[in-house]
Design an enzyme around this catalytic site. Sequence first.
Site, PDB file in Angstrom:
ATOM      1  N   LYS A 196       0.841  -1.195   0.000  1.00  0.00           N
ATOM      2  CA  LYS A 196       0.000   0.000   0.000  1.00  0.00           C
ATOM      3  C   LYS A 196       0.879   1.249   0.000  1.00  0.00           C
ATOM      4  O   LYS A 196       2.017   1.206   0.470  1.00  0.00           O
ATOM      5  CB  LYS A 196      -0.858   0.018   1.278  1.00  0.00           C
ATOM      6  CG  LYS A 196      -1.962  -1.021   1.330  1.00  0.00           C
ATOM      7  CD  LYS A 196      -2.739  -0.912   2.644  1.00  0.00           C
ATOM      8  CE  LYS A 196      -3.833  -1.964   2.731  1.00  0.00           C
ATOM      9  NZ  LYS A 196      -4.887  -1.803   1.703  1.00  0.00           N
TER      10      LYS A 196
ATOM     11  N   GLU B   5      -6.242  -9.715   0.783  1.00  0.00           N
ATOM     12  CA  GLU B   5      -5.907 -10.811   1.695  1.00  0.00           C
ATOM     13  C   GLU B   5      -7.074 -11.211   2.596  1.00  0.00           C
ATOM     14  O   GLU B   5      -7.134 -12.348   3.055  1.00  0.00           O
ATOM     15  CB  GLU B   5      -4.689 -10.417   2.562  1.00  0.00           C
ATOM     16  CG  GLU B   5      -4.992  -9.590   3.821  1.00  0.00           C
ATOM     17  CD  GLU B   5      -5.600  -8.220   3.556  1.00  0.00           C
ATOM     18  OE1 GLU B   5      -5.514  -7.740   2.414  1.00  0.00           O
ATOM     19  OE2 GLU B   5      -6.176  -7.638   4.492  1.00  0.00           O
TER      20      GLU B   5
ATOM     21  N   ARG C  13     -10.277 -11.650   2.009  1.00  0.00           N
ATOM     22  CA  ARG C  13     -11.132 -12.700   1.443  1.00  0.00           C
ATOM     23  C   ARG C  13     -10.432 -14.056   1.503  1.00  0.00           C
ATOM     24  O   ARG C  13     -11.086 -15.094   1.603  1.00  0.00           O
ATOM     25  CB  ARG C  13     -11.525 -12.310   0.012  1.00  0.00           C
ATOM     26  CG  ARG C  13     -10.363 -12.200  -0.935  1.00  0.00           C
ATOM     27  CD  ARG C  13     -10.704 -11.413  -2.197  1.00  0.00           C
ATOM     28  NE  ARG C  13     -10.751  -9.974  -1.959  1.00  0.00           N
ATOM     29  CZ  ARG C  13     -11.043  -9.079  -2.897  1.00  0.00           C
ATOM     30  NH1 ARG C  13     -11.320  -9.457  -4.131  1.00  0.00           N
ATOM     31  NH2 ARG C  13     -11.076  -7.798  -2.598  1.00  0.00           N
TER      32      ARG C  13
HETATM   33  N1  BES Z   1      -8.145  -3.863   4.493  1.00  0.00           N
HETATM   34  C1  BES Z   1      -8.272  -3.456   3.136  1.00  0.00           C
HETATM   35  C2  BES Z   1      -9.578  -2.706   2.861  1.00  0.00           C
HETATM   36  C3  BES Z   1      -9.695  -1.330   3.490  1.00  0.00           C
HETATM   37  C4  BES Z   1      -9.267  -0.215   2.788  1.00  0.00           C
HETATM   38  C5  BES Z   1     -10.273  -1.157   4.722  1.00  0.00           C
HETATM   39  C6  BES Z   1      -9.389   1.040   3.355  1.00  0.00           C
HETATM   40  C7  BES Z   1     -10.392   0.081   5.294  1.00  0.00           C
HETATM   41  C8  BES Z   1      -9.960   1.184   4.613  1.00  0.00           C
HETATM   42  C9  BES Z   1      -8.267  -4.683   2.225  1.00  0.00           C
HETATM   43  O1  BES Z   1      -7.469  -5.732   2.650  1.00  0.00           O
HETATM   44  C10 BES Z   1      -7.728  -4.250   0.903  1.00  0.00           C
HETATM   45  O2  BES Z   1      -6.578  -3.889   0.848  1.00  0.00           O
HETATM   46  N2  BES Z   1      -8.558  -4.309  -0.134  1.00  0.00           N
HETATM   47  C11 BES Z   1      -8.160  -3.927  -1.438  1.00  0.00           C
HETATM   48  C12 BES Z   1      -8.653  -4.967  -2.420  1.00  0.00           C
HETATM   49  C13 BES Z   1      -8.132  -4.805  -3.820  1.00  0.00           C
HETATM   50  C14 BES Z   1      -6.640  -5.056  -3.843  1.00  0.00           C
HETATM   51  C15 BES Z   1      -8.843  -5.776  -4.732  1.00  0.00           C
HETATM   52  C16 BES Z   1      -8.772  -2.562  -1.736  1.00  0.00           C
HETATM   53  O3  BES Z   1      -9.913  -2.319  -1.324  1.00  0.00           O
HETATM   54  O4  BES Z   1      -8.101  -1.744  -2.333  1.00  0.00           O
HETATM   55 ZN    ZN Z   2      -7.117  -5.882   4.661  1.00  0.00          ZN
HETATM   56 MN    MN Z   3      -5.467  -5.581   1.975  1.00  0.00          MN
END
Ligand code: BES
Ligand code: ZN
Ligand code: MN
Length: 506
Positions: free
Chosen positions: A281, A353, A355
């Site tokens: 990230k 991750e 899911r």
């Molecule tokens: N934990 C994150 C989702 C999240 C993002 C929660 C912002 C709270 C605030 C999750 O694991 C994630 O990184 N999801 C990705 C999925 C994508 C790579 C398909 C996302 O939402 O960008």
């Molecule tokens: Zn996450």
């Molecule tokens: Mn994630």
Amino acid sequence: MQTHSVPAVALSTAPAAQGSGELLIVPVFEQDDLRDLDGLDQATGGDVSRAIASGEFRGKLYELFLTPAGRNGWRAKRVALVGAGPRGDFTTEHLRRTATAAALAARQRRIASISLVGRAHDRIDAPHAAQALAEGIVLANFNGGSYKTGDEPRVWIDSAELIFPGGDKSLERAIERGRVLGECSNVARELANEPSNALTPRIFADRAADLAKAAGLTVEILDETKIGQLGMGLLLGVAQGSLEPPRVIVLKHEPKGAPPSPVLGLIGKGITFDTGGISIKPAENMDRMKDDMAGGAAVLGATIAAARLNAPVRIVSVIPSTENMPSGTATKPGDILKSAEGKTVEVLNTDAEGRLILGDGLWYARQLGATHLVDVATLTGACIVALGKSTNGLFGNHDGWRDAVLRASERAGDRSWPMPTYPDYFEQLKSEIADFTNTGGRPAGAITAALFIKEFAGNLPWAHLDIAGTAWADETKPYQPKGATGVAVRTLAELALDAESWRHLR
Ligand code: BES
Ligand code: ZN
Ligand code: MN
């Protein structure tokens, strides 16, 4: 540092004049005539009518007006009017938040004992009002964890009195329910606020085990060896980049006399820190990802609440927990993982991750005999784009079951909104070399994430709450400090308490 405290909450069926708290809190609607509170104005020497006449206090939601009282035979030394907004718009959620806002104001003034007047409302019956008031007060007795040295000691509300003149003794049960639901929400908030070095998967598991045992639940913690024996390749694939070993927290509520079925299966995402892994990230706001176990904390809080309130249904709760880290041993984009169920997944993005670990979590809940599944997860940024910060995304494979979760969510004051799960969306998860991929690209990102999880629900009724937007408050509100919100604790607990309404669903 203590982050929350549970006050004694008593019922008084006497008139408000006899309210014994140091501060008497009165919810007041816009254009309220206050006719049911005869003598209140005189008790304050006319301050109440003056404030209303001058427009200093108008009853706007969460507005506050404090003034000395105690004349005219009223016991409380001070009165607080708290705005309840237009009477026609009022809901139990407003009432809960009004109680929180007023109790927070009391704490700021170092007042530890309060009385709260339950006002009659034609759409909210007394038991629901009493429960919401108790919840709201307990939710106010929470501070974000602090690691500041030399912090001042906190003032807690230590006793609260709910005034329902002429009310029935049976309100005491509703109050106890609200008290426990408030406390268990605070337990989840405390855990979700913890930094990742203070709450690793092992520490999360240890703390969960202590809390759950104290509530009378059966606890089993699966370590990395057991997880490997069970073949949970999705969970292990996420965990393999970290020096911290994964855990699966398993809780069972087996009330005496409950029939063998249904068995409510609750599964919560327990990522104690989400860096994104190799698909790392951006640095900005990455610290927020310490709350990526809020779904797991919600499942823990709800299961404890169900045990303490003797919910008349069996529950198995499964909380897979790990860090998601980049390293020389981490899963890389394109890698194939094999789930405990046997299905293979092509990991196109290691940041998807949640899911993955939920897939193995749902499978394990089914192994343990769950008949109805709900998972809760801070799953997708896409859900925040779709519904914002106030509303959970609600998904499912069974309309009746999804609606049962929606009703529970409404009772709880955790807003949720149903999202579509048309099978066409699943095409976005097509893989060249595995059964499916773990990401479907940007369009409908919250939905494709849900459809991934659905693959692991077998043929059971399943619902999924995406709490990515709601688990964390970025701004302080009158009823909610910045930080973890405890969302979904009360929804899941209400669902368990209301098993009678859904036990026939298949
Ligand atoms: N934990 C994150 C989702 C999240 C993002 C929660 C912002 C709270 C605030 C999750 O694991 C994630 O990184 N999801 C990705 C999925 C994508 C790579 C398909 C996302 O939402 O960008
Ligand atoms: Zn996450
Ligand atoms: Mn994630």
